[in-house]
Design an enzyme around this catalytic site. Structure first.
Site, mmCIF file in Angstrom:
data_model
loop_
_atom_site.group_PDB
_atom_site.id
_atom_site.type_symbol
_atom_site.label_atom_id
_atom_site.label_comp_id
_atom_site.label_asym_id
_atom_site.label_seq_id
_atom_site.Cartn_x
_atom_site.Cartn_y
_atom_site.Cartn_z
ATOM 1 N N SER A 1 -1.190 -7.607 0.730
ATOM 2 C CA SER A 1 -1.639 -6.761 -0.359
ATOM 3 C C SER A 1 -0.685 -6.919 -1.544
ATOM 4 C CB SER A 1 -1.678 -5.296 0.088
ATOM 5 O OG SER A 1 -2.055 -4.460 -0.970
ATOM 6 N N GLY A 2 -1.247 -7.244 -2.693
ATOM 7 C CA GLY A 2 -0.440 -7.477 -3.880
ATOM 8 C C GLY A 2 -0.064 -8.916 -4.106
ATOM 9 N N THR B 1 -7.389 -10.965 -4.892
ATOM 10 C CA THR B 1 -8.558 -10.578 -5.682
ATOM 11 C C THR B 1 -8.617 -11.363 -6.983
ATOM 12 O OG1 THR B 1 -8.453 -8.364 -4.722
ATOM 13 C CG2 THR B 1 -9.745 -8.628 -6.727
ATOM 14 N N ASN C 1 0.559 -2.622 -4.144
ATOM 15 C CA ASN C 1 -0.346 -3.244 -5.109
ATOM 16 C C ASN C 1 -1.119 -2.135 -5.814
ATOM 17 O OD1 ASN C 1 -1.940 -4.946 -6.569
ATOM 18 N ND2 ASN C 1 -3.179 -5.656 -4.849
ATOM 19 N N SER D 1 -5.330 -2.963 -4.885
ATOM 20 C CA SER D 1 -5.429 -3.565 -3.556
ATOM 21 C C SER D 1 -6.862 -3.460 -3.035
ATOM 22 C CB SER D 1 -4.471 -2.865 -2.592
ATOM 23 O OG SER D 1 -4.629 -3.366 -1.286
ATOM 24 N N SER D 2 -7.383 -4.579 -2.556
ATOM 25 C CA SER D 2 -8.718 -4.578 -1.943
ATOM 26 C C SER D 2 -8.609 -4.004 -0.544
ATOM 27 C CB SER D 2 -9.285 -6.000 -1.889
ATOM 28 O OG SER D 2 -9.454 -6.529 -3.171
ATOM 29 N N GLY E 1 -4.519 -10.082 4.500
ATOM 30 C CA GLY E 1 -3.562 -10.871 5.248
ATOM 31 C C GLY E 1 -2.939 -10.080 6.379
ATOM 32 N N GLU F 1 -0.689 -7.738 8.374
ATOM 33 C CA GLU F 1 -0.036 -6.509 7.951
ATOM 34 C C GLU F 1 0.805 -5.939 9.078
ATOM 35 O OE1 GLU F 1 -2.740 -3.626 6.431
ATOM 36 O OE2 GLU F 1 -3.158 -4.732 4.590
#
Length: 1685
Positions: free
Chosen positions: A165-166, A170, A214, A217-218, A445, A447
């Protein structure tokens, strides 16, 4: 291995572990021998350490050579290991600002946390059509590779984007989709590409949230399939989502936010349409304030603007505004639901209730259209089935709160699923099925957090599956490469994570046990944990499963990336995702259609969240219903659904060709260009990059073609004279057996040599040793030769020195003797001179004394002489006066005496003469002439007598005067003597001393007073002089200042005039460019509409073929925009129809879009079946009723939408341009007035006024053109252009028409022959016959026909002829859209016809003007000229574009320049690239001859048609810009082109183009000047790049390149020889500092704008008179039906 051990020699660079930097560089201080326990190293900071050589670490990893530092492909490194990868990424990221790096088939992308200018359209153009291995790493390169593979192999592709994330997933996905939208679409975005891009803001609003890592973040994964048609254009898309984080709806951690859409609604609560939602600030809602007040607002974002962008995206995708508001009502209801206060009651809190005055529940019920009382009841109660009976049981407070939150999550999940379904319906292909697709997977990804739950478990499970697919694909590519090269290979061992996946999804795996526990009536996390321990730790131990020491409700899984500990708390509830049926039933009965639809629709396959694609019923807690089968169908758990959806995704990915993008987060602080090695290594291990390296290193990572190996290692090979490929291959095979004894370390393929890891470094060492040995031999010979030369020179120098020394000694002795003699002479002379000087001094003194003495005596004597002289003068004067007086007296007496004597003598003579006269009387007759003489003598004597008497009188007067004067003088003398005597007596009688003192005192006082006065006057004079000087200086300063001010004012005026002139010229060019761009856009829309019309006609013909007239294309050809009459300039107006969806008038654009996109087919059919304005238009078009029904279904209405949206866009753009233009013009006018306000304007000011007026007139004219163009691009014209020609009423003109007989030499075309003339002269003209005609013959014939119709008074026929000519020429241009010669021919005819009509439209005494008003047709012809010119350039550009880069950059016009120095690793092709690309690269590369041939073809075509030179210069200026920009952009993105040898090649290639342009006289138009950036870039590659002087010279030389371009070239500069050096970072920073001073705030520019279009200006050249008898019309034209009146 032995060969690798030899590399650990003294001075070798290695990597050692470090706790902070992960890996640090070190050097070996001594050689390593086999068996040594330690290695002596020196760390980069200077410390010496002993590195132990013990398993499992062994020897430290070797560092790559410096020449490979910053390599753009990690697999090209000589040593493939973790420190080399980390160092290479750090160097590229920090030193070169390159965020992209290849790692085999993987693109590693580091998030820069900054805006970089590398994603513009010029970058897309640079990467479009280029080979992936030739360009710098970029996300566009991966997208281009996928697109090319799809179009070439007709196989589906996938781009898998993963990362933390970040990390930028995206953004990478958005850039990928944008690339496909540009490359796979038209020149401008069509509706499909626009819809695909419009889905991004919607999904970001409802699926993205702020986290601690992020800001955007998605919180879900998505897989977008972009469908492409047969021509490679986008025709549709489909989206699948995975694992939506629904728990975020009801809970957010500290410093985190809920989904963006909630905050956007709260920020927009003051909008009028949002007031019905009863929203407050985000801090007032429980579901949005849990992250804290600091997290409510994200810095740098505006939620109001984001909501407007989201709403616009919904509109583009066809969601009507009322449905959008329904969606917002549901979202607002979720927020209000979170504020519902449920209070506990009863004993021990076993009951709960909601206050009747609860406002939040009332608002929630009102927004969703449900009963408040029912919802309040079932939020606190549940229904149970006991013994076949239904019981209602109250719920405790905590359980009611959980039920409330579960309902909120379920509502949001259903809304999310509905939105995805709605987007897919809008993105679905309409006209045809996609032939292939490219999928973009934007997925989470790996985590790991401090507390990991069910969401992290599913995410890491998905990453395990993706990693397995990735490993197998990489392995498969490696094996395919070996099979293609026919290598005897053995299976490469790689770490397969199948055991870990089996632990999760296998029988009795974690998911099975979890589902089993969820089905248990009293299942719990503790029970599930015990089952996990028993199954996977005791009964069937798994190496990937562990139990924590300090917890009994947690477990540890050893994933491929890291070891993660999961807490069992919450697993069962999240897996069940329980939602009670009663609230769902209430929502199903909602008055809102959308709410009812949300909970009644069936699940969509592939769309999965944590509740996945399951139905709206609960998954594990359903206890009521009509039957058990219905209950059993809805008991699918979240884990089971996610496993099925993930398997479907794996099947999809396995059926496509994958491309991988791994996004890396360089730091956790979100700082731009800050690299944290710990975080980077952690992500590299997690995303599989290091696994790729390991798989590559396990096989043969280094691979060279035989030619490349021979070129690089020729010094190690024995044998010469090889020429063929077979000889080179045999030589390489023989040499490698000697160079590398172990045959396992290399392998021979069909075209390549494969090496194990480290063998290339060994070969490099052998090559360096061979070169060193050869260098030593060469040095020995050179040193010996230099020594001999030095000895000979020394011996010769010694003899020379001896000779010169002896001579010097002899000369020194001679000098001594000469100096001695000279000293004696000098002494003698000096003594003589001294004595002589003394003598002369004495003599001079004596002479001086004598002179002064004699002078004194002489002066004294002189004074005496002067006195005596004065006395003598007085005496002489007196004596002279006395003597003169005596003399005058004596003279007077003498004269008197003489007169007396003479008188007496004369008397005597007279007497004598009388006597003689009497004696000579007889001779008187003979001498008669003597009388006359005598008379004359007598007269003279009388005269003399008179004079004598006068003199006597005068003498007497003088005597009297003299006597009188003498007497007076005597008296005066006597008087003076008396006075002198008197004075002498007085002086003698008085004392003389007193008189002298008084006189002296008075004289002194008078002198002092006079001196004071003189001093005062002198001072005053000096002061006046000083004042005068100051005033003079002030005057000079004022004069100088005035002159300077006048000069500065004049310069300011001149600069203002120049600036205003440049600004107005630029404004004029910009307006002209915009106008021509709008004309190009109109032509494109016109062509698109024609294509749609043809498709509809083909659809009709497919059912029943009907032959059409051959002239139909001529009649139905859409005319130019300016051909439309003024009544059709406004927007289309249609009659009101009450049956049109119940609306009283023509629907609005939004309603039309709603009908065409979102309405059901039956509804559209009902709307179309009524008597609508479309039917009226179809009748006017002449299209049958049945065909109209077919055409109006999809294509025609899509064309209607596209054209209408384009019209609206063009009108808005024109309005904004007009307002901006008027503001700028008003500012220029005011400035001109201020400049002209001076009462004595100068010539420059007057010139400024005239220039402004001229520019203003030009701008007004251009504004009129734009206004007319805006009036022409409306829908009514585009729909009416295929209808019949409207009848035009012919009115009798009051002005008298010119008689046909007054103009001779015309041609007459009858009305019935008009179509035949156009067909014969324009439409059906053959190419060979057209090119043999004189230039402009067709235009001349058409003009004569128009002229004859005008002279006969038939204005309608004249206009009809012009209209038909324009239409026919447009058809001819479309027919020959790829022929340069024919396009140039019709460009010439259009220009000539325009000039002829313009010439005869003016009032001229020599020409009879046209009586018809053809201004609109002249404008249409001007537009046609622009269209022909643009088509001509388009043809040339399409031919030049594929060969520009190969010809200018890759072709070697100087043979043998770049063959000797091949950079190590530079020719390593990327794994997985197309093998045919190598064959294509090995083929013949286009050279500059091909470019010059294409340019020559265009020049020949233009010259054949005798087009104006200025027009040719403009055309070649545009093409030269294309050449320069394309070549420079490719150079800036290709590392292999940035070398000294390649720069020399490029400069030579460009010089050929310069010479060609100058030889044809095209340099005046600026074509050569546009090559300057490319020339300077080539020079930049050749100049020195070491010292500060080089940097300053470089900055002064490269003035046409921007700062970013210069730095990019220096960064990419790669030496292709060991003798060259890289450009140091210090030098680059020095250049950047110098360029920063030069930039002056210019915007950053890396790539040139390839799409830049220079506006064209057609010069007006009055043509000569045209007559029919002067035209040479061949019989092959077959226009004999034209009559000559």
């Amino acid at each position: 291995m032995i060969g690798t051990m030899e590399l650990y020699a003294k001075g070798a660079s290695v990597w050692v572990p470090d706790p902070e930097a992960v890996w640090v560089s070190a050097k070996l201080l001594k050689d390593y021998n086999l068996g040594d326990e330690n290695v002596v190293l020196q760390i980069s900071d200077g410390r010496e350490v002993q590195y132990p050589v013990v398993p499992p670490s062994g020897l430290p990893p070797l560092a790559n050579p410096d020449i490979l530092e910053g390599e753009n492909d990690l697999t090209a490194l000589s040593f493939l290991h973790e420190p080399a990868v980390l160092h290479n990424l750090r160097v590229r990221f920090l030193d070169y600002s390159s965020i992209y790096t290849y790692c085999g088939i993987v693109l590693v992308a580091l998030n820069p946390y900054d805006q970089l200018p590398i994603y513009g359209e010029e970058v897309i153009d640079a990467y479009s059509g280029q080979d992936m291995a030739d360009m710098e790493p970029h996300i566009f390169s991966v997208a281009e590779e996928a697109y090319r593979t799809m179009t070439r192999e007709e196989k589906n592709q996938s781009i898998i984007i993963s990362g933390e994330s970040g990390a930028g997933k995206t953004v990478s996905a958005k850039f990928t989709m944008r690339y496909f939208a540009v490359v796979g679409g038209a020149s401008q975005q069509t509706s499909v590409e626009e819809r695909v891009l419009a889905s991004n803001p919607i999904m970001e609003s409802i699926g993205n949230a702020k986290t601690t890592r992020n800001d955007n973040s998605s919180r879900f994964g998505k897989y977008i399939e972009i469908g492409f048609g047969r021509k490679g254009d986008i025709i549709g898309a489909n989206m699948r989502t995975y694992l939506l984080e629904k728990s975020r709806v009801v809970f957010q951690a500290s410093q985190e936010r809920n989904y963006h859409i909630f905050y956007q609604l709260c920020a927009s609560r003051d909008l009028p349409e949002m007031r019905v939602l009863k929203l407050g600030g985000a801090e007032t809602f429980r579901y949005t304030n849990q992250g804290g007040e600091d997290s409510i607002q994200i810095p740098g974002t505006d939620d109001v603007v984001d909501l407007e962008r989201t709403r616009n995206a919904f509109t583009i995708l066809g969601v009507p505004p009322d449905q959008q508001m329904e969606l917002f009502r549901i979202l607002a209801a979720v927020l209000h639901l979170g504020n519902v206060n449920i209070q506990a009651s009863g004993r021990g809190g076993d009951r709960s209730y909601i206050d009747g005055e609860e406002r939040s529940l009332s608002v929630f019920s009102k927004l969703l259209g449900v009963e408040r009382t029912q919802m309040a009841h079932w939020l606190c109660h549940r229904r149970l089935a006991v013994g076949g009976e239904m019981l209602v049981k109250p719920m405790p407070g905590q359980q009611s709160l959980e039920a409330r939150d579960a309902l909120a999550k379920h509502v949001y999940g259903q809304l999310f699923t509905w939105t995805v379904t709605r987007l897919n319906s809008a993105l679905r292909a309409q006209s045809e099925q996609p032939k292939s697709f490219i999928g973009v997977l934007d997925i989470y990804g790996f985590e790991t957090f401090e507390r990991n739950s069910f969401e992290q478990f599913c995410i890491n499970y998905a990453n395990e599956k993706l990693q397995q697919q990735f490993n197998r694909h990489v392995f498969q590519l490696e094996q395919e490469e070996y099979v293609r090269e026919e290598l005897p290979w053995s299976r490469i061992e790689f770490s397969d994570n199948q055991p870990c996946i089996a632990l999760i999804e296998g029988q009795l795996g974690l998911l099975d046990l979890l589902d089993e526990e969820c089905r248990m009536p009293k299942g719990s996390e503790e029970s599930w944990a015990r089952k996990l321990y028993d199954q996977h730790q005791s009964n069937n131990p798994s190496p990937h499963f562990r139990k924590p020491r300090m917890s009994n409700t947690a477990f540890i899984i050893l994933h491929f990336a890291d070891m993660v500990q999961y807490e069992c708390d919450g697993f069962l509830d999240k897996n069940r995702d329980t939602v009670f049926e009663e609230p769902i039933n209430i929502l199903r009965a909602s008055q809102s259609e959308l709410v009812s639809e949300l909970f009644q629709q069936k699940p969509v396959g592939g769309s999965l969240s944590l509740s996945g694609g399951k139905s709206s019923l609960p998954n594990g807690s359903l206890r009521s219903g009509p039957g058990k089968r219905a209950q059993r169908e809805h008991k699918l758990t979240v884990g089971f659904q996610f496993r099925q959806s993930l398997q479907l995704l794996m099947d999809t990915l396995n059926s496509t060709t994958p491309h991988y993008i791994r996004c890396i987060k360089p730091n956790d602080l979100k700082e731009p260009f800050v690299f944290d090695p710990k975080r980077a290594v952690q992500q590299l291990r997690a995303c599989g990059v290091l696994e790729t390296i390991r798989i590559s290193a396990a096989g043969y990572p280094s691979r060279w073609t035989y030619a490349e190996f021979f070129s690089r290692y020729r010094v190690l090979l024995r044998g010469g004279g090889v020429q063929t490929k077979e000889q080179i291959q045999a030589l390489c095979q023989r040499a490698l057996a000697e160079l590398i004894p172990d045959p396992e370390q290399y392998c021979f393929g069909k075209t390549k040599v494969f090496f194990r890891a480290g063998q290339v470094a060994l070969l490099e060492r052998l090559r360096a040793e061979r070169l060193r040995a050869a260098g030593v031999i060469i040095q020995s010979w050179v040193r010996g030769w230099l020594g001999r030369r030095r000895y000979i020179k020394t011996r010769w120098a010694t003899l020379t020195i001896q000779r010169y020394t002896r001579g010097a000694l002899a000369r020194r002795l001679a000098d001594v003797l000469r100096y001695t003699k000279a000293a004696l002479v000098i002494q003698k002379t000096y003594r003589m001179v001294a004595i002589r000087q003394m003598f002369l001094m004495i003599r001079e003194a004596t002479v001086t004394i004598q002179a002064f003495t004699r002078g004194s005596l002489a002066r004294r004597q002189y004074r005496l002489v002067v006195a005596e002289r004065a006395a003598l003068l007085l005496q002489s004067a007196v004596r002279g006066w006395l003597a003169r007086r005596a003399y005058r007296r004596v003279r007077a007496a003498i004269v008197l005496m003489q007169c007396c004597v003479r008188r007496r003598a004369a008397r005597r003579e007279l007497v004598k003469l009388k006597a003689e006269a009497r004696s000579v009387e007889k001779f008187r007759e003979l001498n008669k002439g003597m009388e006359v003489k005598l008379m004359q003598l007598q007269l003279r004597a009388d005269q003399k007598a008179r004079e004598s008497s006068a003199l006597r009188e005068t003498l007497q007067v003088e005597r009297k005067a003299h006597n009188t004067e003498l007497d007076s003088l005597r008296g005066a003398l006597v008087k003076l003597e008396n006075q002198l005597e008197t004075q002498l007596q007085a002086q003698q009688s008085q004392p003389s001393t007193a008189i002298t003192e008084e006189e002296t005192e008075e004289r002194r006082r008078a002198e002092e007073k006079a001196a004071q006065e003189i001093l005062r006057l002198t001072q005053e004079v000096q002061a006046l002089r000083v004042e005068r000087d100051c005033l003079g200086k002030e005057k000079e300063d004022l004069t100088t200042r005035l002159l300077e001010q006048e000069t500065a004012q004049e310069e300011c005026v001149v600069q203002a005039v120049a600036q205003e002139g440049k600004a107005l010229t630029a404004e004029l060019d910009e307006e002209r460019r915009k106008y021509q761009g709008l004309l190009r856009e109109f032509t494109r829309l016109e062509q698109r509409y024609e294509n749609l019309r043809e498709m509809s006609m083909l659809t009709e013909h497919s059912k029943g073929y009907r032959r059409t007239d051959s002239n139909q294309s001529l009649i139905m050809e859409p005319p130019s925009p300016s051909l439309m009459s003024p009544p059709f300039s406004g927007p289309p107006t249609f009659p009101a129809t009450p049956s049109f969806f119940g609306l009283p008038a023509f629907p609005s654009p939004e309603e039309v879009r709603t009908v065409s996109v979102t309405s059901p087919t039956a509804e559209r059919g009902a709307w179309l079946s009524s008597d609508t304005p479309m039917d009226t238009l179809m009748e006017n078009m002449g299209v049958a009723k049945d065909s109209a029904g077919k055409m109006s279904g999809e294509d025609l209405w899509h064309a209607y939408d596209a054209v209408r949206v384009a019209n609206k866009f063009l009108e808005n753009q024109l309005r904004s341009q007009r307002s901006q233009e008027e503001a700028e013009l008003e500012a220029v006018r005011l400035q001109a007035k201020r400049t002209c306000s001076d009462p004595s304007p100068s010539a420059d000011q007057q010139y400024l006024v005239e220039l402004v007026e001229a520019r203003e007139q030009e701008v007004c004219r251009l504004r009129r053109e734009l206004k007319e163009l805006r009036h022409t691009v409306t829908l009514r014209r585009l729909l009416a252009q295929i209808g019949p020609v409207l009848a035009q009423s012919t009115e009798d003109s009051s002005a008298p028409h010119a008689k046909a007989g007054t103009v001779t030499g015309l041609l007459e075309c009858r009305k019935r022959d008009e179509a035949k003339l156009m067909k014969t002269l324009i439409t059906d003209m053959r190419v060979d016959s057209a090119l043999s005609l004189p230039p402009g013959l067709a235009a001349s014939v058409l003009f004569l026909c128009v002229r004859q119709a005008d002279c006969s008074g038939d204005e309608t026929r004249a206009r009809s002829l012009c209209t038909a000519a324009v239409t026919a020429m447009k058809g001819a241009l479309k027919k020959h859209c790829n022929d340069v010669d024919m396009t140039a021919l019709w460009l010439k005819n259009a220009c000539l016809l325009t000039d002829l009509l313009t010439q005869h439209s003016k009032q001229d005494e020599d020409l009879v003007p046209l009586t018809s008003d053809l201004s609109e047709l002249i404008r249409a012809l001007s537009d046609l000229c622009i269209q022909a010119y643009q088509q001509l350039l388009s043809i040339s550009e399409s031919r030049l574009q594929p060969i520009i880069v190969p010809a200018t950059l890759e072709s070697e016009m100087i043979p043998g320049l770049s063959g000797s120095g091949v950079k190590l690793g530079n020719f390593r092709k990327r794994a997985g690239s197309d093998p045919r690309a190598v064959e294509r690269n090995a083929g013949e590369t286009p050279s500059m001859a091909a470019v010059l041939r294409e340019l020559g073809a265009l020049h020949t075509a233009l010259s054949r048609q005798a087009l104006p030179p200025t027009l040719m210069e403009q055309a070649f200026r545009q093409l030269t810009h294309l050449l320069s920009a394309s070549a420079l952009n490719s150079l800036l993105l290709r590392k292999d082109m940035c070398s000294w040898s390649r720069g020399l090649q490029i400069r030579y290639n460009v010089s050929l183009l310069e010479e060609w342009l100058r030889s044809r006289g095209l340099q005046a138009g600026g074509a050569v000047a546009l090559l300057e950036p490319l020339i300077q870039a080539a020079q930049l590659l050749q100049v020195g790049k070491k010292t500060d002087a080089d940097a300053q010279a470089l900055v002064h030389t490269c003035t046409a390149l921007s700062t970013q371009q210069i730095v990019k070239i220096l960064t990419l500069y790669t030496p292709h020889s060991d003798l060259e050096e890289r450009v140091t970072l210090n030098f680059i920073r020095t250049v950047q500092g110098l360029l920063k001073e030069r930039s002056g705030g210019q915007p950053p520019q890396l790539l040139m704008d390839v799409r830049r279009v220079f506006p064209v200006t057609f010069p007006y050249l009055p043509p000569p008179p045209v007559r029919a008898d002067q035209l040479d019309i061949p019989d092959s034209l077959k226009i004999s039906f034209l009559r000559r009146p």
